[in-house]
Design an enzyme around this catalytic site. Sequence first.
Site, PDB file in Angstrom:
ATOM      1  N   HIS A 199       0.821  -1.356  -0.160  1.00  0.00           N
ATOM      2  CA  HIS A 199      -0.162  -0.104   0.175  1.00  0.00           C
ATOM      3  C   HIS A 199       0.797   1.277   0.129  1.00  0.00           C
ATOM      4  O   HIS A 199       0.621   2.086  -1.009  1.00  0.00           O
ATOM      5  CB  HIS A 199      -0.947   0.022   1.113  1.00  0.00           C
ATOM      6  CG  HIS A 199      -1.987   1.035   1.242  1.00  0.00           C
ATOM      7  ND1 HIS A 199      -1.514   2.453   1.593  1.00  0.00           N
ATOM      8  CD2 HIS A 199      -3.213   1.065   0.964  1.00  0.00           C
ATOM      9  CE1 HIS A 199      -2.747   3.125   1.382  1.00  0.00           C
ATOM     10  NE2 HIS A 199      -3.700   2.555   0.933  1.00  0.00           N
ATOM     11  N   GLU A 226       0.894   4.059  -3.237  1.00  0.00           N
ATOM     12  CA  GLU A 226       1.055   5.046  -2.776  1.00  0.00           C
ATOM     13  C   GLU A 226       2.529   5.116  -2.389  1.00  0.00           C
ATOM     14  O   GLU A 226       3.078   4.425  -1.636  1.00  0.00           O
ATOM     15  CB  GLU A 226       0.237   5.657  -1.502  1.00  0.00           C
ATOM     16  CG  GLU A 226      -1.111   5.638  -1.957  1.00  0.00           C
ATOM     17  CD  GLU A 226      -2.355   6.026  -0.775  1.00  0.00           C
ATOM     18  OE1 GLU A 226      -1.712   6.508   0.120  1.00  0.00           O
ATOM     19  OE2 GLU A 226      -3.502   5.679  -1.146  1.00  0.00           O
ATOM     20  N   HIS A 251      -8.071  -2.696  -2.329  1.00  0.00           N
ATOM     21  CA  HIS A 251      -6.773  -2.310  -3.323  1.00  0.00           C
ATOM     22  C   HIS A 251      -6.356  -3.465  -4.175  1.00  0.00           C
ATOM     23  O   HIS A 251      -5.865  -3.159  -5.223  1.00  0.00           O
ATOM     24  CB  HIS A 251      -5.709  -2.097  -2.291  1.00  0.00           C
ATOM     25  CG  HIS A 251      -5.886  -0.604  -1.598  1.00  0.00           C
ATOM     26  ND1 HIS A 251      -5.879   0.505  -2.348  1.00  0.00           N
ATOM     27  CD2 HIS A 251      -6.230  -0.095  -0.300  1.00  0.00           C
ATOM     28  CE1 HIS A 251      -6.005   1.541  -1.674  1.00  0.00           C
ATOM     29  NE2 HIS A 251      -6.064   0.994  -0.255  1.00  0.00           N
TER      30      HIS A 251
END
Length: 425
Positions: free
Chosen positions: A318, A349, A378
């Site tokens: 993530h 990210e 995700h």
Amino acid sequence: MKILIVYASRKTGNSRKIAEALRKGIPCDSQLVSAADAPSPERFDLLVLCFGIYCGWPDGDMMAFMRRCRGKEVALFVTLGAWPDSEHAFRCVGRAEGLMESCDVRLRFLCQGGYTEEFLARMKSIPPSAPHGWTAEREMRVMEAMKHPSSADCANAVAALRSRLEEMEMEKTVPADRPEKKAVVLSVFGTTVPGAEKAYDLLEKSIRSRCGHPVFRAYTSPRVRRRLGGRVPSLTGVLKHLVEEEFTEAEVVAAYLADGEEYEKVVRDLSAFRRSLRIHVNRPPLSTLASLSDFLPLLPSTVPPERLPGEPVIFAGHGHADGRSDFQYFALDAGLKRLDSVFFAACVEGAPGLDSVLPRLTGKRVWLLPFLMVAGEHACRDLAGEGEESWRSLLAARGFEVKTVLRGLGEFPSVADYFTEGVMQ
């Protein structure tokens, strides 16, 4: 018994009203003062603190007095606009207790308290779409708060303090023997994707196999909890329940991979309950180089056996847009290279991103694996989604055959055991 009743009350006078009722309602030798004028707490047997909550904390004068308290027995009488049994209320009380770490809190009494008409008008002017906006739910709660503290609240406060004083007198002759009562809490982000929750089920199963204590599960994502209709409580909700059920110790298994935003939120929530519970919590595997070294050997077993030697594997994490976890994922990437030269770490990210990996990919086939505890939104959207910006689409546009594995790390028994190995017996 010498009692000092200290209050911090602003324009509403809510806390002073409670304090004055306590002064009149208890038979003991007591003194009533404002926090700004309070004497040294050393010569008093019990400190009764009456205060409101402002932006999640006591008034500044009360906070200053709390920091002067050392090794004293304390009773807290709190007024606030929120519901007294809400998680927010428990967090606020926990913060207050944290200012008096060496004190023994013997009583917690919470009731709603109204606002000034000026502040009420200001709240009503906030659009419903804004944070803390004037919604129907907020209106109902605030209008109820305006009725308090009532004469019934004052009477209940007096009754609670009298009862506690009687118990404290009895304790002088009866030795305290509070039995140990332990629990384990599995704290995870949460998921709404059907089937993804089995990763959490395996973690919970691993915990239960190692200890005989009650096991609770908490989701730290408010959005996920709302979408599930509150089926799984928050971490503060679970801890609040443990305090109410008189548990003495909690071990929190924090199933997060990086020392980032979600883990930091866990640590903040736990800090509000450390005066009421002995709490232990693990660190994420990416938080130190030592723990990363212990975790890395588990990752090759998460790669499907159909993957051929030399085919690149991207472990997609993530990360954080503000860069707070970049170093941890760069360390992961370096560690993966020691296992296999074409193992890569990349983040949705923050850094390293997919753009930094693309120039280093070779061959015709690429494996895309979630470096996430669950294959949730995700994984399904950002990695394997049909959209043009999904990683699968971006890789396919470059001519790669993309093999996406929608299996969270928590679904592997070795990973589950890593997180639960040290659970108290």
